[in-house]
Write a protein that holds these residues in place. Structure first.
Motif, PDB file in Angstrom:
ATOM      1  N   UNK A  95     -23.113  -5.243 -13.312  1.00  0.00           N
ATOM      2  CA  UNK A  95     -21.804  -5.420 -13.963  1.00  0.00           C
ATOM      3  C   UNK A  95     -20.702  -4.709 -13.182  1.00  0.00           C
ATOM      4  N   UNK A  96     -21.021  -3.570 -12.597  1.00  0.00           N
ATOM      5  CA  UNK A  96     -20.051  -2.817 -11.829  1.00  0.00           C
ATOM      6  C   UNK A  96     -19.549  -3.648 -10.627  1.00  0.00           C
ATOM      7  N   UNK A  97     -20.479  -4.324  -9.961  1.00  0.00           N
ATOM      8  CA  UNK A  97     -20.126  -5.157  -8.797  1.00  0.00           C
ATOM      9  C   UNK A  97     -19.285  -6.347  -9.246  1.00  0.00           C
ATOM     10  N   UNK A  98     -19.644  -6.959 -10.345  1.00  0.00           N
ATOM     11  CA  UNK A  98     -18.889  -8.114 -10.838  1.00  0.00           C
ATOM     12  C   UNK A  98     -17.463  -7.698 -11.188  1.00  0.00           C
ATOM     13  N   UNK A  99     -17.295  -6.559 -11.812  1.00  0.00           N
ATOM     14  CA  UNK A  99     -15.946  -6.071 -12.139  1.00  0.00           C
ATOM     15  C   UNK A  99     -15.146  -5.776 -10.867  1.00  0.00           C
ATOM     16  N   UNK A 100     -15.808  -5.203  -9.866  1.00  0.00           N
ATOM     17  CA  UNK A 100     -15.137  -4.900  -8.603  1.00  0.00           C
ATOM     18  C   UNK A 100     -14.681  -6.177  -7.909  1.00  0.00           C
ATOM     19  N   UNK A 101     -15.517  -7.193  -7.910  1.00  0.00           N
ATOM     20  CA  UNK A 101     -15.170  -8.479  -7.289  1.00  0.00           C
ATOM     21  C   UNK A 101     -13.980  -9.104  -8.000  1.00  0.00           C
ATOM     22  N   UNK A 102     -13.974  -9.037  -9.317  1.00  0.00           N
ATOM     23  CA  UNK A 102     -12.852  -9.604 -10.068  1.00  0.00           C
ATOM     24  C   UNK A 102     -11.548  -8.863  -9.774  1.00  0.00           C
ATOM     25  N   UNK A 103     -11.624  -7.550  -9.637  1.00  0.00           N
ATOM     26  CA  UNK A 103     -10.417  -6.774  -9.322  1.00  0.00           C
ATOM     27  C   UNK A 103      -9.912  -7.087  -7.915  1.00  0.00           C
ATOM     28  N   UNK A 104     -10.851  -7.272  -6.960  1.00  0.00           N
ATOM     29  CA  UNK A 104     -10.444  -7.616  -5.581  1.00  0.00           C
ATOM     30  C   UNK A 104      -9.808  -9.000  -5.551  1.00  0.00           C
ATOM     31  N   UNK A 105     -10.367  -9.930  -6.301  1.00  0.00           N
ATOM     32  CA  UNK A 105      -9.816 -11.292  -6.335  1.00  0.00           C
ATOM     33  C   UNK A 105      -8.419 -11.308  -6.936  1.00  0.00           C
ATOM     34  N   UNK A 106      -8.100 -10.361  -7.816  1.00  0.00           N
ATOM     35  CA  UNK A 106      -6.791 -10.311  -8.462  1.00  0.00           C
ATOM     36  C   UNK A 106      -5.717  -9.676  -7.567  1.00  0.00           C
ATOM     37  N   UNK A 107      -6.116  -9.047  -6.450  1.00  0.00           N
ATOM     38  CA  UNK A 107      -5.154  -8.392  -5.558  1.00  0.00           C
ATOM     39  C   UNK A 107      -4.329  -9.429  -4.786  1.00  0.00           C
ATOM     40  N   UNK A 108      -3.191  -8.987  -4.314  1.00  0.00           N
ATOM     41  CA  UNK A 108      -2.355  -9.854  -3.466  1.00  0.00           C
ATOM     42  C   UNK A 108      -2.975  -9.903  -2.069  1.00  0.00           C
ATOM     43  N   UNK A 109      -2.628 -10.906  -1.267  1.00  0.00           N
ATOM     44  CA  UNK A 109      -3.195 -10.992   0.089  1.00  0.00           C
ATOM     45  C   UNK A 109      -2.921  -9.751   0.947  1.00  0.00           C
ATOM     46  N   UNK A 110      -1.733  -9.163   0.812  1.00  0.00           N
ATOM     47  CA  UNK A 110      -1.403  -7.957   1.581  1.00  0.00           C
ATOM     48  C   UNK A 110      -2.309  -6.796   1.184  1.00  0.00           C
ATOM     49  N   UNK A 111      -2.588  -6.648  -0.098  1.00  0.00           N
ATOM     50  CA  UNK A 111      -3.476  -5.583  -0.558  1.00  0.00           C
ATOM     51  C   UNK A 111      -4.912  -5.826  -0.094  1.00  0.00           C
ATOM     52  N   UNK A 112      -5.337  -7.103  -0.066  1.00  0.00           N
ATOM     53  CA  UNK A 112      -6.686  -7.431   0.405  1.00  0.00           C
ATOM     54  C   UNK A 112      -6.865  -7.079   1.873  1.00  0.00           C
ATOM     55  N   UNK A 113      -5.801  -7.242   2.689  1.00  0.00           N
ATOM     56  CA  UNK A 113      -5.884  -6.897   4.109  1.00  0.00           C
ATOM     57  C   UNK A 113      -6.069  -5.401   4.319  1.00  0.00           C
ATOM     58  N   UNK A 114      -5.646  -4.604   3.374  1.00  0.00           N
ATOM     59  CA  UNK A 114      -5.763  -3.145   3.500  1.00  0.00           C
ATOM     60  C   UNK A 114      -7.138  -2.624   3.108  1.00  0.00           C
ATOM     61  N   UNK A 115      -7.952  -3.459   2.493  1.00  0.00           N
ATOM     62  CA  UNK A 115      -9.278  -3.018   2.032  1.00  0.00           C
ATOM     63  C   UNK A 115     -10.163  -2.640   3.212  1.00  0.00           C
ATOM     64  N   UNK A 116     -10.226  -3.495   4.248  1.00  0.00           N
ATOM     65  CA  UNK A 116     -11.109  -3.247   5.396  1.00  0.00           C
ATOM     66  C   UNK A 116     -10.817  -1.926   6.092  1.00  0.00           C
ATOM     67  N   UNK A 117      -9.558  -1.680   6.534  1.00  0.00           N
ATOM     68  CA  UNK A 117      -9.281  -0.406   7.202  1.00  0.00           C
ATOM     69  C   UNK A 117      -9.517   0.811   6.301  1.00  0.00           C
ATOM     70  N   UNK A 118      -9.215   0.675   5.016  1.00  0.00           N
ATOM     71  CA  UNK A 118      -9.403   1.809   4.101  1.00  0.00           C
ATOM     72  C   UNK A 118     -10.892   2.122   3.935  1.00  0.00           C
ATOM     73  N   UNK A 119     -11.716   1.091   3.784  1.00  0.00           N
ATOM     74  CA  UNK A 119     -13.160   1.306   3.663  1.00  0.00           C
ATOM     75  C   UNK A 119     -13.729   1.889   4.954  1.00  0.00           C
ATOM     76  N   UNK A 120     -13.255   1.384   6.089  1.00  0.00           N
ATOM     77  CA  UNK A 120     -13.738   1.880   7.376  1.00  0.00           C
ATOM     78  C   UNK A 120     -13.424   3.377   7.513  1.00  0.00           C
ATOM     79  N   UNK A 121     -12.223   3.760   7.091  1.00  0.00           N
ATOM     80  CA  UNK A 121     -11.819   5.168   7.168  1.00  0.00           C
ATOM     81  C   UNK A 121     -12.633   6.018   6.189  1.00  0.00           C
ATOM     82  N   UNK A 122     -12.804   5.526   4.989  1.00  0.00           N
ATOM     83  CA  UNK A 122     -13.498   6.283   3.926  1.00  0.00           C
ATOM     84  C   UNK A 122     -14.978   6.457   4.260  1.00  0.00           C
ATOM     85  N   UNK A 123     -15.627   5.372   4.802  1.00  0.00           N
ATOM     86  CA  UNK A 123     -17.058   5.422   5.104  1.00  0.00           C
ATOM     87  C   UNK A 123     -17.336   5.922   6.517  1.00  0.00           C
TER      88      UNK A 123
END
Length: 194
Positions: free
Chosen positions: A61-89
Motif C-alpha cells: 500500500x505504501x508503494x501504491x500511495x507513493x506512485x499516486x503522489x508521483x503521478x499527481x506531480x507537475x512535469x517540472x517536479x517529476x524532473x527533480x525526482x531523479x537528481x534528488x534521489x541520486x543525491x539522497x541515496x
C-alpha cells in the motif's frame, strides 16, 4: 533391429565382447523399447507469457500511495525526482559520453551531418577520370587517346583499357577532366569524373 542383428554378426561384435568380457556384455546390450504406436502424444501446457523471475508479489500500500503522489506531480517536479534521489541515496553521477567525431553510418542523414557532406562536395577541386566502358570496334582509338594524356606506352595503355572500369588519370582539375571525358567520348568510350 536389423542394425543390431548386423552388429551382432560382425567382427566388431566379437572383438568388443572379448574386450568387455562375457558377464559385462549382457549389461552393455541396449534395452530399446519402441514407443507404442497407439499411444497419444503428450501435450505440454506453456504459460501465455514467460516470466524468468517467476510470480511477483503485489506492491504494498505504501508503494501504491507513493506512485499516486508521483503521478499527481507537475512535469517540472517529476524532473527533480531523479537528481534528488541520486543525491539522497549517494548514487554516482552518470557522465554524458561525447560522440563527437564518431561516424554512426546510415546515409539518410538529416541536420548537421548532411550539410557537412554538401560542403565537402562543394569544396572538391581535384577529380579522377575513370573509364567505364567502350565499344569493341573503337578499342584502338580509345587506346590512342589514353596514350595521349597519360604518357603510357602502347602495352601499358592497352592493359589499362582492357581492365575496364579503370582510373585513367588522378588529381586533375574539373576543366581538364571534362576535356579528357570529351576526348574519350569522341573515340567511342564512356568515362566519368569522380
Amino acid at each position: 533391429m536389423k542394425l543390431l542383428a548386423t552388429f551382432r554378426s560382425s567382427r566388431a561384435h566379437i572383438a568388443l565382447r572379448r574386450i568387455i568380457g562375457p558377464l559385462q556384455w549382457r549389461s552393455f546390450q541396449p534395452d530399446f523399447v519402441p514407443r507404442d504406436p497407439n499411444a497419444k502424444p503428450r501435450r505440454y501446457k506453456y504459460p501465455a507469457v514467460y516470466d524468468p523471475y517467476g510470480p511477483r508479489p503485489p506492491p504494498s500500500d505504501k508503494i501504491i500511495q507513493l506512485v499516486e503522489r508521483i503521478a499527481a506531480l507537475t512535469p517540472e517536479e517529476r524532473r527533480q525526482i531523479g537528481p534528488t534521489l541520486r543525491e539522497r541515496l549517494k548514487h554516482p553521477m552518470m557522465k554524458p559520453i561525447s560522440v563527437e567525431g564518431i561516424d554512426f553510418g546510415g546515409g539518410g542523414g538529416s541536420g548537421a551531418g548532411a550539410s557537412k557532406t554538401e560542403e565537402k562536395k562543394a569544396e572538391k577541386t581535384v577529380f579522377d577520370v575513370k573509364l567505364e566502358k567502350f565499344d569493341a570496334a573503337a578499342k584502338i582509338k580509345v587506346i590512342k587517346e589514353v596514350r595521349g594524356f597519360t604518357n603510357l606506352g602502347l602495352k601499358e595503355a592497352k592493359d589499362l583499357v582492357e581492365k575496364v572500369p579503370a582510373v585513367l588519370k588522378q588529381g586533375v582539375t574539373k576543366e581538364e577532366a571534362n576535356d579528357i571525358i570529351e576526348k574519350i567520348k569522341a573515340a567511342g568510350g564512356v568515362a566519368v569524373m569522380e
